[in-house]
Design an enzyme around this catalytic site. Sequence first.
Site, short mmCIF file in Angstrom:
data_model
loop_
_atom_site.label_atom_id
_atom_site.label_comp_id
_atom_site.label_asym_id
_atom_site.label_seq_id
_atom_site.Cartn_x
_atom_site.Cartn_y
_atom_site.Cartn_z
N ASN A 106 -2.33 17.23 -0.24
CA ASN A 106 -3.19 16.53 0.72
C ASN A 106 -2.89 15.03 0.74
O ASN A 106 -2.51 14.46 -0.27
CB ASN A 106 -4.66 16.77 0.37
CG ASN A 106 -4.99 18.26 0.34
OD1 ASN A 106 -4.39 19.03 1.09
ND2 ASN A 106 -5.90 18.65 -0.52
N HIS A 123 2.90 14.81 -0.51
CA HIS A 123 3.10 14.46 0.90
C HIS A 123 2.71 13.02 1.19
O HIS A 123 2.54 12.64 2.35
CB HIS A 123 2.33 15.43 1.80
CG HIS A 123 2.90 16.82 1.80
ND1 HIS A 123 2.15 17.95 2.01
CD2 HIS A 123 4.17 17.25 1.59
CE1 HIS A 123 2.92 19.03 1.93
NE2 HIS A 123 4.15 18.62 1.67
N CYS A 152 4.12 -5.93 9.27
CA CYS A 152 4.25 -6.51 7.92
C CYS A 152 4.39 -8.02 8.06
O CYS A 152 4.73 -8.53 9.12
CB CYS A 152 5.49 -5.91 7.28
SG CYS A 152 5.91 -6.58 5.67
N CYS A 154 6.75 -9.61 7.07
CA CYS A 154 8.16 -9.86 7.39
C CYS A 154 8.44 -9.59 8.87
O CYS A 154 9.56 -9.83 9.34
CB CYS A 154 9.07 -9.01 6.51
SG CYS A 154 9.27 -7.31 7.10
N ALA A 235 -13.43 26.02 -3.47
CA ALA A 235 -13.14 25.13 -4.60
C ALA A 235 -14.42 24.47 -5.10
O ALA A 235 -14.63 24.34 -6.31
CB ALA A 235 -12.12 24.07 -4.18
ZN LIG Z 1 8.16 -5.94 5.65
#
Ligand SMILES: [Zn+2]
Length: 251
Positions: A106, A123, A152, A154, A235
């Site tokens: 998950n 994953h 980002c 950058c 669960a």
């Molecule tokens: Zn970056």
Amino acid sequence: MNIPDELIQALQQTARVTVMTGAGISQESGIPTFRDAMEGLWAKYDPAELATPEAFERDPERVTRWYDERRMKCLSARPNAGHHALARMESAFQDRGDYFVLITQNIDGLHRSAGSRDVIELHGSIRRWRCVACNRARDEDGGLFETYPPRCECGGMRRPDVVWFGEFLPEAAVRRATAASLSCNLFLSVGTSGVVYPAADLLNTAKVAGAKIVEVNPEPTPASAFADWMLPGRAGDVLPKLAEITERKRM
Ligand SMILES: [Zn+2]
């Protein structure tokens, strides 16, 4: 539901436990499966238009918006009794100096929210976003991004740090998960049918290496044929019982 005596003994004496969880435990917290999440505005798309590297290249805005909306659903979801039970088991095993490894398929981060300290995320995680240019990654726990795709520092585009169709699983995670399956003597398969890679491989690895297999699922699955013990149920109902048995050993 009765837990077989032999399993109780195994939980209290086995020094090495590996647990693998799948979509079932998340569904109990209201997290829809990938396909179930493709509703409303998203119903018209094919998974290949939302969850592949090619889709991101073609339309990074659409793909990141889709993942950001799902990120919000994951952030507002609460871990359930099953997640909490696994965190308790981790503590109990570590307190007595035993080995406990949690592997999940998950991406919602609910095991961490429940307090599990060490989670192998096969994953990836929808909460972690990384830059495709410089690879810098960080967790995103706030509201929706203001623009898509998010950028980002950058200047590069950021994407969710999840595994898309056609991508390899993170190598380090697969290596650790395989080692944990090889070296455990009790392997719990929770909320997953266990028939698709990598779940099937891990379960099979554990079985061949001599581990006892426990399956926790509301319905039998193809993996049930491999299980030494099939515990039918959710669960959230079954795992707290196993946690309690594990903790009783400490007293
Ligand atoms: Zn970056």
